[in-house]
Design a protein around this motif. Structure first.
Motif, PDB file in Angstrom:
ATOM      1  N   ARG A  77       0.832  -1.212   0.000  1.00  0.00           N
ATOM      2  CA  ARG A  77       0.000   0.000   0.000  1.00  0.00           C
ATOM      3  C   ARG A  77       0.871   1.267   0.000  1.00  0.00           C
ATOM      4  O   ARG A  77       0.586   2.228  -0.706  1.00  0.00           O
ATOM      5  CB  ARG A  77      -0.926  -0.009   1.214  1.00  0.00           C
ATOM      6  CG  ARG A  77      -1.992  -1.092   1.177  1.00  0.00           C
ATOM      7  CD  ARG A  77      -3.089  -0.784   2.186  1.00  0.00           C
ATOM      8  NE  ARG A  77      -2.525  -0.699   3.529  1.00  0.00           N
ATOM      9  CZ  ARG A  77      -2.426  -1.714   4.379  1.00  0.00           C
ATOM     10  NH1 ARG A  77      -2.806  -2.941   4.003  1.00  0.00           N
ATOM     11  NH2 ARG A  77      -1.931  -1.543   5.593  1.00  0.00           N
ATOM     12  N   HIS A  81       1.020   3.911  -3.016  1.00  0.00           N
ATOM     13  CA  HIS A  81       0.626   5.297  -2.724  1.00  0.00           C
ATOM     14  C   HIS A  81       1.701   6.277  -3.188  1.00  0.00           C
ATOM     15  O   HIS A  81       1.410   7.316  -3.786  1.00  0.00           O
ATOM     16  CB  HIS A  81       0.368   5.450  -1.227  1.00  0.00           C
ATOM     17  CG  HIS A  81      -0.291   6.747  -0.880  1.00  0.00           C
ATOM     18  ND1 HIS A  81      -0.383   7.222   0.405  1.00  0.00           N
ATOM     19  CD2 HIS A  81      -0.884   7.696  -1.670  1.00  0.00           C
ATOM     20  CE1 HIS A  81      -1.000   8.396   0.403  1.00  0.00           C
ATOM     21  NE2 HIS A  81      -1.318   8.706  -0.844  1.00  0.00           N
ATOM     22  N   MET A 148      -5.673  14.799  -1.598  1.00  0.00           N
ATOM     23  CA  MET A 148      -6.921  14.039  -1.494  1.00  0.00           C
ATOM     24  C   MET A 148      -6.691  12.533  -1.506  1.00  0.00           C
ATOM     25  O   MET A 148      -7.613  11.759  -1.229  1.00  0.00           O
ATOM     26  CB  MET A 148      -7.860  14.424  -2.643  1.00  0.00           C
ATOM     27  CG  MET A 148      -8.392  15.839  -2.561  1.00  0.00           C
ATOM     28  SD  MET A 148      -9.300  16.178  -1.032  1.00  0.00           S
ATOM     29  CE  MET A 148     -10.721  15.117  -1.259  1.00  0.00           C
ATOM     30  N   THR A 149      -5.493  12.074  -1.829  1.00  0.00           N
ATOM     31  CA  THR A 149      -5.210  10.643  -1.764  1.00  0.00           C
ATOM     32  C   THR A 149      -4.989  10.149  -0.338  1.00  0.00           C
ATOM     33  O   THR A 149      -4.943   8.945  -0.104  1.00  0.00           O
ATOM     34  CB  THR A 149      -3.958  10.320  -2.598  1.00  0.00           C
ATOM     35  OG1 THR A 149      -2.832  11.047  -2.082  1.00  0.00           O
ATOM     36  CG2 THR A 149      -4.179  10.683  -4.057  1.00  0.00           C
ATOM     37  N   PHE A 150      -4.820  11.081   0.596  1.00  0.00           N
ATOM     38  CA  PHE A 150      -4.658  10.703   2.000  1.00  0.00           C
ATOM     39  C   PHE A 150      -6.037  10.629   2.653  1.00  0.00           C
ATOM     40  O   PHE A 150      -6.811  11.592   2.587  1.00  0.00           O
ATOM     41  CB  PHE A 150      -3.787  11.719   2.739  1.00  0.00           C
ATOM     42  CG  PHE A 150      -2.366  11.746   2.257  1.00  0.00           C
ATOM     43  CD1 PHE A 150      -1.420  10.913   2.825  1.00  0.00           C
ATOM     44  CD2 PHE A 150      -1.977  12.604   1.230  1.00  0.00           C
ATOM     45  CE1 PHE A 150      -0.096  10.933   2.390  1.00  0.00           C
ATOM     46  CE2 PHE A 150      -0.670  12.629   0.797  1.00  0.00           C
ATOM     47  CZ  PHE A 150       0.274  11.788   1.377  1.00  0.00           C
ATOM     48  N   PRO A 151      -6.374   9.523   3.301  1.00  0.00           N
ATOM     49  CA  PRO A 151      -7.702   9.391   3.934  1.00  0.00           C
ATOM     50  C   PRO A 151      -7.975  10.472   4.975  1.00  0.00           C
ATOM     51  O   PRO A 151      -9.111  10.932   5.109  1.00  0.00           O
ATOM     52  CB  PRO A 151      -7.648   7.995   4.574  1.00  0.00           C
ATOM     53  CG  PRO A 151      -6.612   7.263   3.785  1.00  0.00           C
ATOM     54  CD  PRO A 151      -5.595   8.288   3.408  1.00  0.00           C
ATOM     55  N   ALA A 152      -6.955  10.877   5.721  1.00  0.00           N
ATOM     56  CA  ALA A 152      -7.178  11.891   6.752  1.00  0.00           C
ATOM     57  C   ALA A 152      -7.610  13.217   6.150  1.00  0.00           C
ATOM     58  O   ALA A 152      -8.464  13.922   6.704  1.00  0.00           O
ATOM     59  CB  ALA A 152      -5.908  12.085   7.580  1.00  0.00           C
ATOM     60  N   ARG A 154      -9.225  13.577   3.261  1.00  0.00           N
ATOM     61  CA  ARG A 154     -10.602  13.418   2.792  1.00  0.00           C
ATOM     62  C   ARG A 154     -11.587  13.495   3.934  1.00  0.00           C
ATOM     63  O   ARG A 154     -12.699  13.986   3.778  1.00  0.00           O
ATOM     64  CB  ARG A 154     -10.740  12.085   2.060  1.00  0.00           C
ATOM     65  CG  ARG A 154     -10.029  12.023   0.726  1.00  0.00           C
ATOM     66  CD  ARG A 154     -10.565  10.895  -0.130  1.00  0.00           C
ATOM     67  NE  ARG A 154     -10.473   9.616   0.550  1.00  0.00           N
ATOM     68  CZ  ARG A 154      -9.444   8.761   0.407  1.00  0.00           C
ATOM     69  NH1 ARG A 154      -8.433   9.090  -0.393  1.00  0.00           N
ATOM     70  NH2 ARG A 154      -9.424   7.611   1.056  1.00  0.00           N
ATOM     71  N   GLY A 155     -11.176  13.053   5.110  1.00  0.00           N
ATOM     72  CA  GLY A 155     -12.085  13.088   6.252  1.00  0.00           C
ATOM     73  C   GLY A 155     -12.390  14.487   6.721  1.00  0.00           C
ATOM     74  O   GLY A 155     -13.503  14.762   7.183  1.00  0.00           O
TER      75      GLY A 155
END
Length: 417
Positions: A77, A81, A148-152, A154-155
């Motif tokens: 992953r 990434h 925007m590829t980082f989940p944090a 996007r949250g």
């Protein structure tokens, strides 16, 4: 074969294949570029960006499909990434390179090293400003997509959008000066008020627009100094643009002389001077008495040149030559104060109007080229160099530009008619 070895081999093979395909495509595009300016610019600007983007994309696909057995592994992953981030950056670089190639192709059609280059300079200014805006937008979008590829990230996107109004207001107040300069830069680029290579007079300095950015303008002063001004200066402060419509300009040289100066002889000397120099463009050569108060008269020599550097040298040459001519040929015309002693019945020598020497051009029968007019007292003709607005086709055209609308006829006059 061990899975790790297999992954390394597939990745290396994909990278080599991508490099080979890009190299072959680059050779083909460069050969076709001999007939196409666009393809030549693409081969120059986009080769490295294409090489990086294709290689990163090939490596990312090779790692993704050769490590299917380890879908849940953290290293997979993380690697994928990082490769996605590299691919986004490489694609942004490639898009920017392609846009720059298109802009340079457009600029190649319009040369600025020709005499009449006003339209070309305007286009160059607009393209340069668009290039800066394009690069800034591409960088901002690429960074946004990478974040925007980082989940944090996007949250927290929803909360950021909810507070975007407040942040926008605070940011606008904090960057008010920067935003005003950016907007002024775009306004200058598309309003045609000033262009690169325009000759301007700002802050009492005469120079050329050397660089025009979104935040500042660099003016190359005639003595090789640089004047740095914010772009908002040119939208809020009056300035002179000598080459907005064309490079040819007019310039003056003024002289305060005694009332005894022979104006016509000096006018003929001015004509003889400009006709013997390559600095004059042949359009305007006028000597006029613009003021006559006190003990002197003011003579203004108006000459024209093809561009502002030639005009500067021509004005200096006119001043030097006419000053020497007055000192050597007409020393009585130098400025001085008079004191006359006598009564009202005495007849001084300079009051005798019966014998007047003719001017130099009338004495030897030579008349300089140009429009002529008859003198009031005789049959001699002298050059019509005393009229700026009239006397020839150029003067009539110049006069028509400054003539206002005709005054309306009064209503009572119309009724009487």
């Amino acid at each position: 074969m061990h899975p790790v070895v297999w992954t390394v081999l597939v990745t290396v093979a994909a990278a080599v294949l991508a490099v080979t395909v890009v190299a072959i495509g680059h050779r083909v595009v460069r050969r076709l570029g001999r007939r196409s300016v666009l393809l030549a610019e693409v081969s120059t600007h986009a080769h490295r960006a294409t090489l990086v983007a294709a290689t990163v994309t090939a490596i990312q696909l090779a790692v993704r499909f050769s490590t299917g057995y380890a879908v849940g592994e953290p290293w997979r992953r993380t690697t994928l990434h990082l490769l996605v981030l590299a691919m986004i950056a490489a694609c942004a670089w490639l898009v920017g390179a392609l846009l720059l190639a298109m802009e340079d192709t457009t600029l190649a059609r319009f040369r600025t090293d020709v005499p009449d280059n006003r339209h070309a300079r305007r286009l160059h200014t607009q393209v340069v400003m668009l290039r800066r805006v394009t690069i800034a937008v591409i960088v901002i979008l690429a960074v946004g997509v990478m974040l925007m590829t980082f989940p944090a990230v996007r949250g927290v996107g929803a909360s950021l959008l909810a507070s975007a109004g407040v942040i926008g207001v605070v940011g606008a107040l904090a960057a008010q000066s920067l935003l005003s300069n950016v907007i002024a830069g775009l306004q200058l680029a598309f309003s045609d008020a000033v262009r690169i290579d325009d000759v301007v007079v700002v802050e009492g300095e005469w120079g050329r627009i050397e660089e025009l950015t979104l935040s500042y303008v660099v003016v190359h002063i005639w003595d090789d100094r640089r004047l740095i001004l914010p772009t908002s200066y040119f939208t809020t402060t009056p300035f002179q643009n000598w080459t907005r419509t064309k490079a040819a300009v007019l310039g003056t040289a003024e002289f305060d002389l005694d009332w005894s100066v022979p104006v016509q002889a000096m006018r003929e000397e001015l004509r003889r001077l400009v006709e013997g120099t390559e600095l004059w463009d042949g359009r305007v050569c006028v000597l006029q008495v613009t003021d006559a108060t006190g003990g002197t008269v003011r003579l203004r020599a108006l000459v024209s040149a093809a561009d502002s550097p030639s005009l500067w040298d021509l004005r200096c040459q006119v001043r030097e030559h006419l000053a020497s001519w007055v000192r050597e040929q007409r020393p009585t015309a130098l400025p001085r104060w008079r004191a006359e002693v006598g009564d009202g019945d005495s007849l001084l020598d300079w009051l005798d109007l019966r014998h007047r020497p003719v001017t130099g051009g009338q004495r030897n029968g030579r008349h300089p080229a140009g429009p002529v007019m008859a003198t009031p007292g005789g049959g001699h003709e002298v050059p019509d160099d005393a009229r700026l607005f009239g006397g020839d086709a150029e003067g009539d055209a110049r006069a028509s530009v400054f003539v206002g609308p005709e005054e309306p006829v009064a209503a009572d006059h119309r009724q009487q008619d």
